[in-house]
Design a protein around this motif. Structure first.
Motif, PDB file in Angstrom:
ATOM      1  N   ILE A 214       0.829  -1.210   0.000  1.00 53.39           N
ATOM      2  CA  ILE A 214       0.000   0.000   0.000  1.00 53.39           C
ATOM      3  C   ILE A 214       0.859   1.254   0.000  1.00 53.39           C
ATOM      4  CG2 ILE A 214      -1.945  -1.156   1.149  1.00 53.39           C
ATOM      5  CD1 ILE A 214      -1.024   0.127   3.764  1.00 53.39           C
ATOM      6  N   ASN A 215       2.147   1.098   0.169  1.00 49.78           N
ATOM      7  CA  ASN A 215       3.075   2.227   0.140  1.00 49.78           C
ATOM      8  C   ASN A 215       4.345   1.798  -0.587  1.00 49.78           C
ATOM      9  OD1 ASN A 215       3.123   0.728   2.894  1.00 49.78           O
ATOM     10  ND2 ASN A 215       5.228   1.454   2.602  1.00 49.78           N
ATOM     11  N   HIS A 216       5.179   2.761  -0.902  1.00 46.87           N
ATOM     12  CA  HIS A 216       6.406   2.462  -1.640  1.00 46.87           C
ATOM     13  C   HIS A 216       7.657   2.923  -0.898  1.00 46.87           C
ATOM     14  CE1 HIS A 216       4.122   1.103  -5.117  1.00 46.87           C
ATOM     15  NE2 HIS A 216       3.352   2.164  -4.966  1.00 46.87           N
ATOM     16  N   GLU A 217       7.481   3.308   0.354  1.00 43.75           N
ATOM     17  CA  GLU A 217       8.623   3.659   1.194  1.00 43.75           C
ATOM     18  C   GLU A 217       8.666   2.681   2.354  1.00 43.75           C
ATOM     19  OE1 GLU A 217       8.531   7.718   2.379  1.00 43.75           O
ATOM     20  OE2 GLU A 217       8.565   8.499   0.318  1.00 43.75           O
ATOM     21  N   PHE A 218       9.832   2.046   2.545  1.00 44.90           N
ATOM     22  CA  PHE A 218       9.940   0.995   3.550  1.00 44.90           C
ATOM     23  C   PHE A 218      11.087   1.282   4.508  1.00 44.90           C
ATOM     24  CE2 PHE A 218       8.609  -0.962  -0.515  1.00 44.90           C
ATOM     25  CZ  PHE A 218       7.327  -1.369  -0.151  1.00 44.90           C
ATOM     26  N   ASN A 219      10.965   0.731   5.696  1.00 43.75           N
ATOM     27  CA  ASN A 219      12.051   0.773   6.661  1.00 43.75           C
ATOM     28  C   ASN A 219      13.056  -0.316   6.262  1.00 43.75           C
ATOM     29  OD1 ASN A 219      13.782   0.507   8.830  1.00 43.75           O
ATOM     30  ND2 ASN A 219      12.196   0.715  10.382  1.00 43.75           N
ATOM     31  N   GLU A 220      14.197   0.095   5.769  1.00 44.49           N
ATOM     32  CA  GLU A 220      15.168  -0.861   5.261  1.00 44.49           C
ATOM     33  C   GLU A 220      15.800  -1.712   6.359  1.00 44.49           C
ATOM     34  OE1 GLU A 220      17.981   0.912   2.624  1.00 44.49           O
ATOM     35  OE2 GLU A 220      16.434   1.839   1.355  1.00 44.49           O
ATOM     36  N   ASN A 221      15.560  -1.340   7.612  1.00 44.22           N
ATOM     37  CA  ASN A 221      16.086  -2.118   8.734  1.00 44.22           C
ATOM     38  C   ASN A 221      15.127  -3.219   9.180  1.00 44.22           C
ATOM     39  OD1 ASN A 221      18.512  -0.624   9.027  1.00 44.22           O
ATOM     40  ND2 ASN A 221      17.360   1.006  10.067  1.00 44.22           N
ATOM     41  N   HIS A 222      13.955  -3.244   8.574  1.00 45.19           N
ATOM     42  CA  HIS A 222      12.980  -4.272   8.967  1.00 45.19           C
ATOM     43  C   HIS A 222      13.508  -5.649   8.557  1.00 45.19           C
ATOM     44  CE1 HIS A 222       9.291  -6.590   9.266  1.00 45.19           C
ATOM     45  NE2 HIS A 222       8.827  -5.618  10.035  1.00 45.19           N
ATOM     46  N   PRO A 223      13.340  -6.665   9.432  1.00 47.25           N
ATOM     47  CA  PRO A 223      13.877  -8.008   9.103  1.00 47.25           C
ATOM     48  C   PRO A 223      13.279  -8.639   7.856  1.00 47.25           C
ATOM     49  CG  PRO A 223      12.486  -8.059  11.067  1.00 47.25           C
ATOM     50  CD  PRO A 223      12.750  -6.625  10.766  1.00 47.25           C
ATOM     51  N   PHE A 224      12.114  -8.178   7.414  1.00 50.15           N
ATOM     52  CA  PHE A 224      11.492  -8.746   6.217  1.00 50.15           C
ATOM     53  C   PHE A 224      11.768  -7.923   4.958  1.00 50.15           C
ATOM     54  CE2 PHE A 224       7.926 -10.834   8.923  1.00 50.15           C
ATOM     55  CZ  PHE A 224       8.760 -11.922   9.163  1.00 50.15           C
ATOM     56  N   PHE A 225      12.466  -6.805   5.081  1.00 53.76           N
ATOM     57  CA  PHE A 225      12.695  -5.943   3.925  1.00 53.76           C
ATOM     58  C   PHE A 225      13.493  -6.689   2.857  1.00 53.76           C
ATOM     59  CE2 PHE A 225      15.331  -2.694   1.709  1.00 53.76           C
ATOM     60  CZ  PHE A 225      14.282  -2.037   1.039  1.00 53.76           C
ATOM     61  N   ARG A 226      12.903  -6.783   1.676  1.00 54.42           N
ATOM     62  CA  ARG A 226      13.493  -7.454   0.521  1.00 54.42           C
ATOM     63  C   ARG A 226      13.827  -8.924   0.786  1.00 54.42           C
ATOM     64  NH1 ARG A 226      17.427  -2.947  -2.424  1.00 54.42           N
ATOM     65  NH2 ARG A 226      15.725  -1.556  -3.086  1.00 54.42           N
ATOM     66  N   LYS A 227      13.095  -9.556   1.703  1.00 47.74           N
ATOM     67  CA  LYS A 227      13.264 -10.976   1.978  1.00 47.74           C
ATOM     68  C   LYS A 227      12.153 -11.770   1.291  1.00 47.74           C
ATOM     69  CE  LYS A 227      16.783 -10.288   4.698  1.00 47.74           C
ATOM     70  NZ  LYS A 227      18.152 -10.635   4.260  1.00 47.74           N
ATOM     71  N   ASN A 228      12.496 -12.956   0.837  1.00 48.47           N
ATOM     72  CA  ASN A 228      11.515 -13.827   0.180  1.00 48.47           C
ATOM     73  C   ASN A 228      10.804 -14.675   1.220  1.00 48.47           C
ATOM     74  OD1 ASN A 228      12.040 -13.242  -2.687  1.00 48.47           O
ATOM     75  ND2 ASN A 228      14.070 -14.061  -2.232  1.00 48.47           N
ATOM     76  N   LEU A 229       9.480 -14.520   1.321  1.00 45.85           N
ATOM     77  CA  LEU A 229       8.672 -15.225   2.307  1.00 45.85           C
ATOM     78  C   LEU A 229       7.750 -16.224   1.619  1.00 45.85           C
ATOM     79  CD1 LEU A 229       9.670 -12.782   4.001  1.00 45.85           C
ATOM     80  CD2 LEU A 229       7.422 -12.740   5.091  1.00 45.85           C
ATOM     81  N   VAL A 230       7.610 -17.409   2.214  1.00 44.50           N
ATOM     82  CA  VAL A 230       6.683 -18.433   1.723  1.00 44.50           C
ATOM     83  C   VAL A 230       5.838 -18.892   2.904  1.00 44.50           C
ATOM     84  CG1 VAL A 230       6.460 -20.720   0.672  1.00 44.50           C
ATOM     85  CG2 VAL A 230       8.320 -19.188  -0.041  1.00 44.50           C
ATOM     86  N   PHE A 231       4.537 -19.084   2.669  1.00 44.12           N
ATOM     87  CA  PHE A 231       3.619 -19.532   3.708  1.00 44.12           C
ATOM     88  C   PHE A 231       3.169 -20.968   3.434  1.00 44.12           C
ATOM     89  CE2 PHE A 231       3.407 -14.969   3.904  1.00 44.12           C
ATOM     90  CZ  PHE A 231       3.153 -14.649   5.231  1.00 44.12           C
ATOM     91  N   THR A 232       2.994 -21.745   4.511  1.00 43.43           N
ATOM     92  CA  THR A 232       2.429 -23.081   4.393  1.00 43.43           C
ATOM     93  C   THR A 232       1.548 -23.360   5.602  1.00 43.43           C
ATOM     94  OG1 THR A 232       2.938 -25.455   4.138  1.00 43.43           O
ATOM     95  CG2 THR A 232       4.431 -24.191   5.507  1.00 43.43           C
TER      96      THR A 232
END
Length: 315
Positions: A214-232
């Motif tokens: 919903i936004n295009h500015e992110f906290n680059e220190n967040h642990p999920f920033f630019r990380k690949n996530l998969v749900f099961t």
């Protein structure tokens, strides 16, 4: 090669649990070679009902090669120049594709045909069953040890050869050209089954393409920033679509399948009637395999996911 007939046996309901494989090679309408392999599944969990059918035990598989090791020996057979045939082919092709995915192996490109429509053309109008036993019995073919992978693969080969001979064709290729309604399918286009028998319970599937930040500015220190996530599995305190949305809102990249590029696998509650006694989904098994191979995938539960997600608030 005219064609290669194959047959798998599985250890349990998971179609990546191949425990044996038979291959029979046919040239000029003659069986010229055959190969048989016992295979140790990714998880050595044999369902008693399956063992009753094929007779393979855990003790026999303990020191057997993995599918990846077997594939290294047979992969050169699976290419566009060789036609692969199996009885109820979608089942065996699904096993092959699930095994390839379980070990992150490159999928080959080849064509396959089911021996059911092949034999139907040779006995059109007769009310016989579709099983391998019914079709081979119709043509006087004896299966030495039904549900032994090599014995069944040989029976498939003999069935196809018999059909070609009855219809006075030179080869299976000319037979298929004559009966153009016989489906010749691409392995690459197969959408495989993953579970034997009872179909998976239908979930409200989420299209990853519909999940946009919903936004295009992110906290680059967040642990999920630019990380690949998969749900099961099924999340209990939050809807999966909402969880995915919250993840992309902090800069995560949500993916549909586990790969070497996966950073986090978020595991919800699994339905053991679908994933088997070990409670592990195919995604979990693949993640564990990749971790053993040296990949740095983090497997976390719903609570850990939510805690990491909320770390944005404190940054």
């Amino acid at each position: 090669m005219d064609f290669i007939s194959i047959d798998f046996e599985i250890a349990n309901k998971n179609l990546n649990s191949a425990c044996s494989l038979g291959l029979v090679f046919v040239k000029n309408n003659t069986i010229i070679d055959q190969q048989y392999f016992l295979i140790k599944p990714p998880v050595l969990d044999l369902d008693e009902e399956f063992t009753k059918i094929h007779g393979i035990t855990a003790n026999e598989l303990e020191n057997a090669p993995s599918f990846a090791e077997v594939w290294d020996r047979i992969s050169h057979y699976f290419h566009q120049g060789n036609l692969i045939i199996a009885h109820n082919a979608r089942f065996d092709m699904s096993i092959l594709k699930n095994c390839l995915m379980a070990y992150s192996l490159k999928e080959p490109e080849f064509q396959y045909v089911c021996s059911i429509p092949i034999s139907t053309r040779a006995c059109r109008g007769e009310g016989i069953g579709k099983s391998l036993a019914a079709r081979t019995n119709r043509f006087g073919i004896v299966i030495d040890h039904h549900h032994n992978a090599l014995s069944d693969a040989r029976a498939v080969a003999e069935l196809v050869i018999k059909c070609v001979q009855i219809k006075s064709r030179k080869s299976i290729q000319s037979y298929i050209n004559t009966y153009s309604s016989i489906p010749v399918k691409s392995f690459a286009e197969l959408k495989p089954q993953t579970i034997f028998g009872k179909k998976r319970r239908k979930f409200n599937r989420v299209s990853i393409n519909d999940i946009k930040p919903i936004n295009h500015e992110f906290n680059e220190n967040h642990p999920f920033f630019r990380k690949n996530l998969v749900f099961t599995g099924e999340l209990q305190s939050i809807d999966r679509k909402e969880a995915m949305q919250k993840a992309v809102n902090v800069g995560a990249l949500v993916k549909s399948g586990v790969s070497k590029k996966t950073d986090y696998l978020i595991v919800g509650e699994q339905d053991k009637s679908l994933v088997g006694k070990d409670g592990l989904s195919t995604k979990e098994k693949k993640a564990f395999y990749l971790i053993e191979e040296g990949e740095s995938i983090k497997i976390i539960d719903e609570g850990q996911f939510l805690k990491l997600l909320e770390s944005l608030v404190t940054n």
